[in-house]
Design a protein around this motif. Structure first.
Motif, PDB file in Angstrom:
ATOM      1  N   CYS A 111      -6.278  -6.305  -5.153  1.00 34.97           N
ATOM      2  CA  CYS A 111      -5.927  -6.181  -3.712  1.00 34.97           C
ATOM      3  C   CYS A 111      -4.283  -6.424  -3.705  1.00 34.97           C
ATOM      4  O   CYS A 111      -3.925  -6.988  -4.265  1.00 34.97           O
ATOM      5  N   GLU A 112      -3.742  -5.132  -3.182  1.00 36.03           N
ATOM      6  CA  GLU A 112      -2.206  -5.106  -3.156  1.00 36.03           C
ATOM      7  C   GLU A 112      -1.520  -4.789  -1.703  1.00 36.03           C
ATOM      8  O   GLU A 112      -2.299  -3.754  -0.908  1.00 36.03           O
ATOM      9  N   LEU A 113      -0.424  -5.084  -1.369  1.00 38.04           N
ATOM     10  CA  LEU A 113      -0.090  -4.755  -0.066  1.00 38.04           C
ATOM     11  C   LEU A 113       0.618  -3.334   0.087  1.00 38.04           C
ATOM     12  O   LEU A 113       0.815  -2.706  -1.005  1.00 38.04           O
ATOM     13  N   LYS A 114       0.324  -2.746   1.021  1.00 32.42           N
ATOM     14  CA  LYS A 114       0.547  -1.005   1.132  1.00 32.42           C
ATOM     15  C   LYS A 114       1.907  -1.206   1.823  1.00 32.42           C
ATOM     16  O   LYS A 114       2.189  -1.339   3.031  1.00 32.42           O
ATOM     17  N   ILE A 115       3.132  -0.887   1.118  1.00 29.81           N
ATOM     18  CA  ILE A 115       4.321  -0.777   1.393  1.00 29.81           C
ATOM     19  C   ILE A 115       4.771   0.384   2.227  1.00 29.81           C
ATOM     20  O   ILE A 115       4.302   1.330   1.808  1.00 29.81           O
ATOM     21  N   ASP A 116       5.213  -0.101   3.394  1.00 28.22           N
ATOM     22  CA  ASP A 116       5.672   1.431   4.333  1.00 28.22           C
ATOM     23  C   ASP A 116       7.089   1.802   3.802  1.00 28.22           C
ATOM     24  O   ASP A 116       7.925   1.498   4.453  1.00 28.22           O
ATOM     25  N   TYR A 221       3.721  -0.025  -8.960  1.00 24.72           N
ATOM     26  CA  TYR A 221       2.262  -0.470  -8.683  1.00 24.72           C
ATOM     27  C   TYR A 221       1.576   0.387  -9.570  1.00 24.72           C
ATOM     28  O   TYR A 221       0.272   0.151  -9.672  1.00 24.72           O
ATOM     29  N   TYR A 222       2.168   1.253 -10.305  1.00 24.81           N
ATOM     30  CA  TYR A 222       1.225   2.270 -11.237  1.00 24.81           C
ATOM     31  C   TYR A 222       1.821   2.266 -12.650  1.00 24.81           C
ATOM     32  O   TYR A 222       3.055   2.627 -12.686  1.00 24.81           O
ATOM     33  N   VAL A 223       1.203   2.258 -13.708  1.00 28.35           N
ATOM     34  CA  VAL A 223       1.748   2.654 -14.920  1.00 28.35           C
ATOM     35  C   VAL A 223       0.925   3.809 -15.222  1.00 28.35           C
ATOM     36  O   VAL A 223      -0.190   3.854 -15.307  1.00 28.35           O
ATOM     37  N   LEU A 284      -6.730  -1.174  -2.264  1.00 21.27           N
ATOM     38  CA  LEU A 284      -7.777  -1.718  -2.945  1.00 21.27           C
ATOM     39  C   LEU A 284      -7.851  -1.001  -4.130  1.00 21.27           C
ATOM     40  O   LEU A 284      -7.883   0.159  -3.862  1.00 21.27           O
ATOM     41  N   LYS A 285      -7.745  -1.394  -5.401  1.00 23.42           N
ATOM     42  CA  LYS A 285      -8.051  -0.691  -6.701  1.00 23.42           C
ATOM     43  C   LYS A 285      -9.310  -1.224  -7.567  1.00 23.42           C
ATOM     44  O   LYS A 285      -8.991  -2.472  -7.540  1.00 23.42           O
ATOM     45  N   ALA A 286     -10.094  -0.273  -7.925  1.00 22.74           N
ATOM     46  CA  ALA A 286     -11.036  -0.717  -8.991  1.00 22.74           C
ATOM     47  C   ALA A 286     -10.192  -1.548 -10.198  1.00 22.74           C
ATOM     48  O   ALA A 286      -9.201  -0.642 -10.419  1.00 22.74           O
TER      49      ALA A 286
HETATM   50  N1  LIG Z   1      -0.301   6.966  -2.391  1.00 23.66           N
HETATM   51  C1  LIG Z   1      -0.696   5.753  -3.153  1.00 23.66           C
HETATM   52  O1  LIG Z   1      -1.232   6.283  -4.028  1.00 23.66           O
HETATM   53  C2  LIG Z   1      -0.144   4.660  -2.881  1.00 23.66           C
HETATM   54  C3  LIG Z   1       0.728   4.108  -1.817  1.00 23.66           C
HETATM   55  C4  LIG Z   1       1.013   2.741  -1.862  1.00 23.66           C
HETATM   56  C5  LIG Z   1       1.742   2.019  -0.836  1.00 23.66           C
HETATM   57  N2  LIG Z   1       2.435   2.660   0.078  1.00 23.66           N
HETATM   58  N3  LIG Z   1       1.878   0.829  -1.187  1.00 23.66           N
HETATM   59  C6  LIG Z   1       1.449   0.069  -2.235  1.00 23.66           C
HETATM   60  C7  LIG Z   1       0.707   0.985  -3.154  1.00 23.66           C
HETATM   61  C8  LIG Z   1      -0.115   0.075  -4.289  1.00 23.66           C
HETATM   62  N4  LIG Z   1       0.056  -1.277  -4.335  1.00 23.66           N
HETATM   63  O2  LIG Z   1      -0.673   0.714  -4.982  1.00 23.66           O
HETATM   64  C9  LIG Z   1       0.272   2.064  -2.897  1.00 23.66           C
HETATM   65  S1  LIG Z   1      -0.464   3.117  -3.822  1.00 23.66           S
END
Ligand SMILES: NC(=O)c1cc2c(N)ncc(C(N)=O)c2s1
Length: 317
Positions: A111-116, A221-223, A284-286
């Motif tokens: 679970c990760e915060l969705k950054i605006d 948040y992605y490699v 949410l990511k598997a």
């Molecule tokens: N469009 C996308 O794939 C994502 C968009 C966002 C976002 N705005 N904030 C955090 C994450 C995250 N922690 O994965 C992701 S992933």
């Protein structure tokens, strides 16, 4: 003489880059601003007196000189997808239920915060930052390398000489947003509606000196191609990026039940006012990357991740 100047420059650069990492990436400064400023001024003076000794990883390289007349295009070899989204815990439970049936087992979710903010991609070659771009339409983005170099939360050199692409979000902290709008109001300029628009407007400037003044930051948040680095889970990917010196949001949590996911949603729905940056939900990511590969993506979104969007704030009555 030259060797001594080079040595002094390298000592200053090493200190300045360490202090920058502590302040802008780890949010744990160990020196006062004036200490940083004095060392930076000393380095600028040395580079002015000995221009041909200027080092590639000098922090003075962050603020470019040229004003671009447009952004070059960048092809995203791996498309930058958007995210499917749900607006209730019931819909979220449906998503995880369906995915568990599809995979044939219950899954752990990071679970990760969705950054605006706005999505960006950063490319490092042997540990050196060489290119950065916007998402664009997901297949073709804009090359904003010069502007991203001005963001102190983006290291110009990683702690390990890896060649990697990472993706994340560029955002403007809430306090920087308030100050920027106050300044614009003073100057009779139109104000930005929200930090996301302010970040987008600041990042897509043709003059990187303007970007440099906007106090932008990032979370990665992605490699990409994580298997190249022996990474097998999303949680590990975040830790690895931190170990490389990249800024990662520390609020991530590995949930192994729907109750844990719901608790995470409630926690950050309530706490979001205290955060230094705006969030509009959670992602949410598997967690298992092999599962992600098996489940794959649709044309537009991953099947192994979902965004839960917070309901819009009730207007203050
Ligand atoms: N469009 C996308 O794939 C994502 C968009 C966002 C976002 N705005 N904030 C955090 C994450 C995250 N922690 O994965 C992701 S992933």
């Amino acid at each position: 003489m030259e060797a001594q100047v080079r040595q002094e420059m390298q000592a200053l650069i090493s200190k300045l880059n360490t202090w920058s990492q502590e302040y802008y990436v780890n949010d744990q400064p160990t020196v006062e601003d004036y200490v940083y400023d004095e060392a930076y001024a000393k380095l600028l003076k040395l580079e002015a007196d000995y221009p041909d000794l200027k080092q590639a990883d000098s922090p003075t390289n962050r603020v470019g000189g040229k004003v671009l007349d447009g952004f070059a295009k960048v092809d995203h070899e791996i498309p930058m997808l958007s995210l499917g989204d749900v607006f209730s815990k019931a819909e979220l439970a449906e998503f995880t239920q369906k995915l568990a049936e599809n995979v044939g087992q219950d899954l752990a979710y990071n679970c990760e915060l969705k950054i605006d903010g706005l999505a960006i991609s950063l490319t490092y070659e042997k540990g050196k930052f060489i290119k950065g771009s916007t998402r664009g339409n997901g297949l073709i983005g804009e090359d904003i390398t010069e502007n991203l170099k001005t963001i102190k939360a983006i290291p110009l050199t990683l702690k390990e000489p890896v060649s990697v692409e990472v993706r994340g979000e560029c955002y403007m902290p809430k306090d920087s947003f308030v100050k920027l709008n106050q300044a614009r109001e003073q100057e009779g300029l139109p104000v930005f509606a929200n930090p996301r628009n302010a970040a987008a407007g600041s990042l897509r400037q043709l003059d990187s000196k303007i970007t440099a003044q906007r106090n932008l930051s990032v979370f990665l948040y992605y490699v990409m191609e994580p298997e190249k680095f022996g990474i097998t889970t999303q949680a590990q990917a975040l830790k690895q990026m931190q170990a490389w010196g990249l800024k990662v949001d520390e609020h991530a949590h590995l949930a192994t039940s729907q109750a844990e996911i719901d608790a995470y949603i409630d926690q950050y729905h309530d706490q979001r006012q205290e955060l230094a940056y705006e969030i509009d939900g959670i992602v949410l990511k598997a967690n298992d990357l092999t599962t992600q590969k098996i489940v794959g993506n649709t044309v537009k979104v991953p099947r192994w991740a979902i965004a839960y969007k917070f309901p819009p704030d009730e207007e203050e009555t």
